[in-house]
Structure formats: C-alpha cells, structure tokens
Design a protein around this motif. Structure first.
Motif, PDB file in Angstrom:
ATOM      1  N   LEU A   1       3.528 -35.435  18.964  1.00 39.18           N
ATOM      2  CA  LEU A   1       3.629 -34.718  20.232  1.00 39.18           C
ATOM      3  C   LEU A   1       2.802 -33.435  20.199  1.00 39.18           C
ATOM      4  O   LEU A   1       2.080 -33.126  21.155  1.00 39.18           O
ATOM      5  CB  LEU A   1       5.091 -34.398  20.545  1.00 39.18           C
ATOM      6  CG  LEU A   1       5.355 -33.602  21.811  1.00 39.18           C
ATOM      7  CD1 LEU A   1       4.990 -34.417  23.036  1.00 39.18           C
ATOM      8  CD2 LEU A   1       6.796 -33.159  21.851  1.00 39.18           C
TER       9      LEU A   1
ATOM     10  N   ARG B   1      -0.975 -34.347  20.321  1.00 39.55           N
ATOM     11  CA  ARG B   1      -1.370 -34.750  21.677  1.00 39.55           C
ATOM     12  C   ARG B   1      -1.458 -33.547  22.602  1.00 39.55           C
ATOM     13  O   ARG B   1      -2.364 -33.445  23.431  1.00 39.55           O
ATOM     14  CB  ARG B   1      -0.389 -35.768  22.244  1.00 39.55           C
ATOM     15  CG  ARG B   1      -0.573 -37.139  21.685  1.00 39.55           C
ATOM     16  CD  ARG B   1       0.352 -38.120  22.355  1.00 39.55           C
ATOM     17  NE  ARG B   1       0.217 -39.435  21.738  1.00 39.55           N
ATOM     18  CZ  ARG B   1       1.098 -40.381  21.837  1.00 39.55           C
ATOM     19  NH1 ARG B   1       2.210 -40.192  22.548  1.00 39.55           N
ATOM     20  NH2 ARG B   1       0.904 -41.546  21.248  1.00 39.55           N
ATOM     21  N   SER B   2      -0.515 -32.642  22.466  1.00 41.73           N
ATOM     22  CA  SER B   2      -0.509 -31.459  23.319  1.00 41.73           C
ATOM     23  C   SER B   2      -1.698 -30.551  23.017  1.00 41.73           C
ATOM     24  O   SER B   2      -2.351 -30.060  23.935  1.00 41.73           O
ATOM     25  CB  SER B   2       0.801 -30.699  23.126  1.00 41.73           C
ATOM     26  OG  SER B   2       0.802 -29.523  23.882  1.00 41.73           O
TER      27      SER B   2
ATOM     28  N   SER C   1      -5.102 -32.136  24.044  1.00 42.65           N
ATOM     29  CA  SER C   1      -5.276 -32.452  25.458  1.00 42.65           C
ATOM     30  C   SER C   1      -6.199 -31.448  26.135  1.00 42.65           C
ATOM     31  O   SER C   1      -6.750 -31.728  27.194  1.00 42.65           O
ATOM     32  CB  SER C   1      -3.921 -32.486  26.168  1.00 42.65           C
ATOM     33  OG  SER C   1      -3.354 -31.195  26.201  1.00 42.65           O
TER      34      SER C   1
ATOM     35  N   TYR D   1       2.045 -24.487  19.570  1.00 39.42           N
ATOM     36  CA  TYR D   1       1.640 -25.205  20.778  1.00 39.42           C
ATOM     37  C   TYR D   1       2.623 -25.053  21.928  1.00 39.42           C
ATOM     38  O   TYR D   1       2.259 -25.245  23.079  1.00 39.42           O
ATOM     39  CB  TYR D   1       1.384 -26.680  20.470  1.00 39.42           C
ATOM     40  CG  TYR D   1       2.608 -27.548  20.430  1.00 39.42           C
ATOM     41  CD1 TYR D   1       2.997 -28.286  21.545  1.00 39.42           C
ATOM     42  CD2 TYR D   1       3.383 -27.650  19.286  1.00 39.42           C
ATOM     43  CE1 TYR D   1       4.106 -29.086  21.511  1.00 39.42           C
ATOM     44  CE2 TYR D   1       4.488 -28.446  19.240  1.00 39.42           C
ATOM     45  CZ  TYR D   1       4.856 -29.162  20.353  1.00 39.42           C
ATOM     46  OH  TYR D   1       5.956 -29.950  20.311  1.00 39.42           O
ATOM     47  N   ARG D   2       3.854 -24.693  21.668  1.00 41.09           N
ATOM     48  CA  ARG D   2       4.840 -24.504  22.745  1.00 41.09           C
ATOM     49  C   ARG D   2       4.892 -23.058  23.230  1.00 41.09           C
ATOM     50  O   ARG D   2       5.660 -22.725  24.114  1.00 41.09           O
ATOM     51  CB  ARG D   2       6.227 -24.904  22.267  1.00 41.09           C
ATOM     52  CG  ARG D   2       6.380 -26.378  22.122  1.00 41.09           C
ATOM     53  CD  ARG D   2       7.798 -26.720  21.826  1.00 41.09           C
ATOM     54  NE  ARG D   2       7.953 -28.150  21.682  1.00 41.09           N
ATOM     55  CZ  ARG D   2       9.027 -28.724  21.250  1.00 41.09           C
ATOM     56  NH1 ARG D   2      10.062 -28.009  20.894  1.00 41.09           N
ATOM     57  NH2 ARG D   2       9.093 -30.035  21.148  1.00 41.09           N
TER      58      ARG D   2
END
Length: 138
Positions: A20, A23-24, A27, A102-103
């Motif tokens: 995840l 992918r994030s 992207s 990433y978050r």
C-alpha cells in the motif's frame, strides 16, 4: 502452533502495508521522475568507476585532489567504488523515509526535498567520478 500463525499474520499485515505504501508513493509522477534521475546518475557513476577501475594498471590510485594541498588521498583501486555505493545508500535511505512518511500531511514537501537531495547528491558524486578520472588519467 499459535506462535507461527501470529508470525505469519504479522508478516502478511506488514507485506500488505508495504505494498500500500509503495503504491501510494509511486502514484505521484514527480517521485518517478526524481528516482529515475537519481538512479540514472547512480548507474552512470557505477559504470564510470568500473571503467576507471578496469583501466588503472597499478594497485594504488589517487582518490582525491585538493586545490590547496594537492593529492591528499591515495588508496587501493577497490576504494573507487565508495562514491557510487554512497549514492545508492542515500537513494535507499530516502526511499525508506518516504515510505514511512507517506501518510503525512506534508508528504509532497518531504518527497520533493528528499528525492531532490538524492538526485543532487548523485549528481555531485558523478562530478567526483569525473574528477577522479581527470586526476588519474591526465
């Protein structure tokens, strides 16, 4: 048996989180561009150092030249690969930090700063490869 099932469960949760995060992060097109530039520069540094290593006849070689003091670092031919390895370590470290952040709310800012610094570092390492070539073959 319970320990192994918990271990496998933990591993699967970790793997899904990693996929995840990858992918994030990937992207965004700017991440791909920065990493492409940094990896291209790093590959160029590896190939250049390998060609220098192959063409140097003696075991000792000049690794650094200072304008004020002249030659200030002499070492074995294998030490030539320290600069490209340092660039690769820098790229991997920055990518790991990005995966951890990433978050974050400021992910784009961190991504631009980290990946631009990785590309700049690898560009400077390519310049150091050029200087090592000029020192040893001119």
């Amino acid at each position: 048996m319970n320990f192994f099932s918990k271990l496998i469960n933990w591993f699967l949760i970790f793997w899904r989180g990693l996929v995840l995060a990858l992918r994030s992060v990937f992207s965004w097109i700017f991440v791909k561009i920065y990493l492409g530039v940094a990896l291209t520069l790093n590959i160029a540094a590896w190939i250049s150092m390998w060609l220098i290593y192959k063409n140097i006849a003696q075991e000792l070689t000049v690794l650094h030249y200072n304008v004020d003091f002249g030659i200030d670092l002499i070492g074995s031919r294998t030490q030539l690969f320290f600069n490209p390895a340092l660039g690769l370590i820098f790229i991997i470290f920055d990518l790991i930090v990005l995966l951890l952040l990433y978050r974050s709310r400021d992910f784009k800012l961190f991504a631009h700063l980290l990946l631009a610094s990785a590309a700049l570092t690898n560009a400077l390492l390519v310049l150091s490869v050029i200087s090592v070539y000029l020192i040893n073959f001119r």
